[in-house]
Enzyme design. Structure first.
Site, short mmCIF file in Angstrom:
data_model
loop_
_atom_site.label_atom_id
_atom_site.label_comp_id
_atom_site.label_asym_id
_atom_site.label_seq_id
_atom_site.Cartn_x
_atom_site.Cartn_y
_atom_site.Cartn_z
CB SER A 41 0.65 33.17 -8.04
OG SER A 41 -0.20 34.18 -7.54
CE1 TYR A 42 2.03 33.43 -4.64
CE2 TYR A 42 2.90 31.37 -3.76
CZ TYR A 42 3.11 32.63 -4.29
OH TYR A 42 4.39 33.08 -4.50
CB SER A 43 -5.59 30.17 -5.45
OG SER A 43 -5.62 31.09 -6.55
CE LYS A 60 -7.45 32.85 -4.73
NZ LYS A 60 -7.16 34.24 -5.11
CG ASP A 110 -20.70 36.50 -8.01
OD1 ASP A 110 -21.78 35.93 -7.70
OD2 ASP A 110 -20.46 37.68 -7.77
CD GLU A 116 -8.53 34.67 -17.09
OE1 GLU A 116 -8.27 33.88 -16.17
OE2 GLU A 116 -7.71 35.02 -17.95
CG ASP A 155 -1.98 42.63 -10.85
OD1 ASP A 155 -1.86 41.41 -10.62
OD2 ASP A 155 -1.53 43.17 -11.89
CE LYS A 157 -3.10 40.19 -13.93
NZ LYS A 157 -1.84 39.49 -13.74
CD GLU A 159 -3.82 39.05 -18.02
OE1 GLU A 159 -4.34 40.18 -18.01
OE2 GLU A 159 -2.63 38.86 -18.31
CG ASN A 160 -7.04 40.94 -12.48
OD1 ASN A 160 -7.41 42.00 -12.95
ND2 ASN A 160 -5.84 40.75 -11.94
CG ASP A 173 -6.05 37.95 -8.82
OD1 ASP A 173 -5.25 37.72 -9.73
OD2 ASP A 173 -5.94 37.46 -7.67
CB THR A 213 0.62 42.21 -14.69
OG1 THR A 213 -0.04 41.40 -13.73
CG2 THR A 213 0.96 41.42 -15.93
C1 LIG Z 1 -8.31 35.62 -12.72
C2 LIG Z 1 -8.60 34.25 -12.18
N1 LIG Z 1 -9.38 33.50 -13.18
C3 LIG Z 1 -10.67 33.25 -12.91
N2 LIG Z 1 -11.11 33.61 -11.70
C4 LIG Z 1 -12.43 33.46 -11.38
C5 LIG Z 1 -13.37 32.91 -12.27
C6 LIG Z 1 -12.91 32.49 -13.57
C7 LIG Z 1 -13.76 31.91 -14.54
C8 LIG Z 1 -13.25 31.53 -15.78
C9 LIG Z 1 -14.13 30.91 -16.74
C10 LIG Z 1 -15.51 30.82 -16.68
N3 LIG Z 1 -15.93 30.16 -17.78
N4 LIG Z 1 -14.85 29.81 -18.50
C11 LIG Z 1 -13.74 30.27 -17.89
C12 LIG Z 1 -11.91 31.74 -16.08
C13 LIG Z 1 -11.06 32.30 -15.16
C14 LIG Z 1 -11.54 32.67 -13.89
C15 LIG Z 1 -14.77 32.84 -11.82
O1 LIG Z 1 -15.70 32.38 -12.52
N5 LIG Z 1 -15.09 33.30 -10.58
C16 LIG Z 1 -14.19 33.81 -9.71
C17 LIG Z 1 -12.83 33.90 -10.08
C18 LIG Z 1 -11.84 34.40 -9.23
C19 LIG Z 1 -12.21 34.86 -7.88
C20 LIG Z 1 -11.03 34.74 -6.94
C21 LIG Z 1 -9.90 35.60 -7.12
C22 LIG Z 1 -10.91 35.81 -5.95
C23 LIG Z 1 -7.33 33.52 -11.82
C24 LIG Z 1 -6.49 33.31 -13.09
C25 LIG Z 1 -6.58 34.32 -10.77
C26 LIG Z 1 -7.70 32.17 -11.25
#
Ligand SMILES: C[C@@H](Nc1nc2c(c3cc(-c4cn[nH]c4)ccc13)C(=O)N=C/C2=C\CC1CC1)C(C)(C)C
Length: 325
Positions: A41-43, A60, A110, A116, A155, A157, A159-160, A173, A213
């Site tokens: 939402s903010y990143s 991020k 990482d 997800e 939170d 789910k 997705e995170n 998240d 959520t």
């Molecule tokens: C849930 C999050 N989505 C994601 N957060 C992170 C990913 C990430 C990777 C893929 C991916 C990898 N390959 N293909 C897709 C898809 C979504 C990701 C990652 O690799 N490393 C750290 C992450 C997050 C760390 C930060 C919150 C502290 C949102 C939607 C909030 C951006």
């Protein structure tokens, strides 16, 4: 100091096992940025390669002006404090360092190649019992670690819950997590009634303004605005249900109707839902948080028969993904 580089500290274990702080100067110019991985939402989370080591990270990026305008500074600090507190568990996305330039904040984390869990589940439509058991066990082991360190995620789910290159889970998240003040437990417990703080209910008001959520929000958060450790176990119950059923237990055409289903415990198991898993879910989706199955009892539940809890859970190969027939 060269523009955009701030001194970052990295904790390392030296030869004789002592934790030492290495001061490293990392900045924007130390990375080459790739494609966007996800939008918060903010990143924005972007794939990046460290030019020296060629290691891949997820960075991020938060726009400082936007964060300030939207009064989200406290969430950014909560995320950083939480990630800095949850450093030694394989099921948590690791924060390596943070730095900033005049416009943005950067969290170097990482890179989870598997993306997800929600995306994987959508492609499979359902997980079979073996996969649900493996992923459920990794998620539960991580929740146990968080709770022991006084952190409620609030939170959880699909997705995170991310997947790394070995298809092992990494929870992320933490901007809306709650860090519990380390409160002393009263010695007595004489009357045998659960002392209120044994549920580790978050006291302060700010913590209670947040609602997660819709599909995974716990009833106590909707009725008396209090999240507690057991709120994460409610979400865990929803996730186990969703892995096997291919849909979350509480889902309606809008959030308000979803909330009504939750507080009314209005959900059905699809025909053919495996009975042992059903028994577990029924002991987690309990309106009264004090009556939800505690983590130790979940680990001993028949559904997790065969799971070796602890480090070996993180060393074994992930089962090949198969849909629930
Ligand atoms: C849930 C999050 N989505 C994601 N957060 C992170 C990913 C990430 C990777 C893929 C991916 C990898 N390959 N293909 C897709 C898809 C979504 C990701 C990652 O690799 N490393 C750290 C992450 C997050 C760390 C930060 C919150 C502290 C949102 C939607 C909030 C951006």
């Amino acid at each position: 100091q060269e523009r955009g580089a701030t001194v970052a500290v990295r904790q390392e274990i030296d030869a004789n096992g002592k934790t030492v702080s290495r001061y490293i100067k990392k900045g924007v110019r130390d990375f080459s940025f790739g494609h966007v991985l996800g939008e918060g939402s903010y990143s924005t989370v972007v794939l990046a390669t460290d030019r020296q080591t060629l290691n891949e990270y997820a960075i991020k990026i938060l726009d400082k002006r936007h964060i300030i305008k939207e009064k989200k500074v406290k969430y950014v600090n909560i995320e950083k404090d939480t990630l800095n507190r949850l450093t030694d568990h394989l099921g948590i996305v690791r924060l390596y360092y943070t730095f900033q330039d005049e416009r943005s904040l950067y969290f170097v984390l990482d890179y989870c190649k598997g993306g997800e869990l929600l995306g994987v589940l959508k492609r499979m439509s359902t997980f079979d019992e073996e996969c649900t058991r493996f992923y459920g066990a990794q998620i539960l082991d991580t929740i146990d670690y968080m709770h022991r360190r006084g952190v409620i995620h609030r939170d959880l789910k699909p997705e995170n819950i991310l997947l790394d290159s070995q298809m092992h889970t990494k929870i992320t998240d933490f901007g809306t997590a709650k860090i519990l003040k380390t409160q002393k437990r009263p010695e007595d417990g004489s009357n045998g009634v659960l002392p209120i703080d044994s549920l580790d209910i978050s006291q302060d008001d700010r913590a209670n303004s947040f609602v997660g959520t819709a599909e995974y929000v716990s009833p106590e958060l909707l009725t008396d605005k209090n999240a507690c450790k057991a709120s994460d176990l409610w979400a865990f119950g929803c996730i186990v249900f969703q892995l096997l059923a291919g849909r979350p237990p509480f889902k309606a055409s809008n959030d308000f109707l979803t909330f009504q289903k939750i507080v009314g415990l209005d959900y059905e198991f699809p025909t053919g839902f495996p009975s042992v898993a059903r028994d577990l879910v029924e002991r987690l989706l309990v309106l009264d948080p004090a009556r939800r199955l505690p983590i130790e009892h979940i680990k001993n539940h028949e559904f997790f028969d065969g799971i070796a809890w602890g480090r070996s859970l993180w060393k074994q190969k992930a089962p090949r993904l198969k849909p629930y027939a």
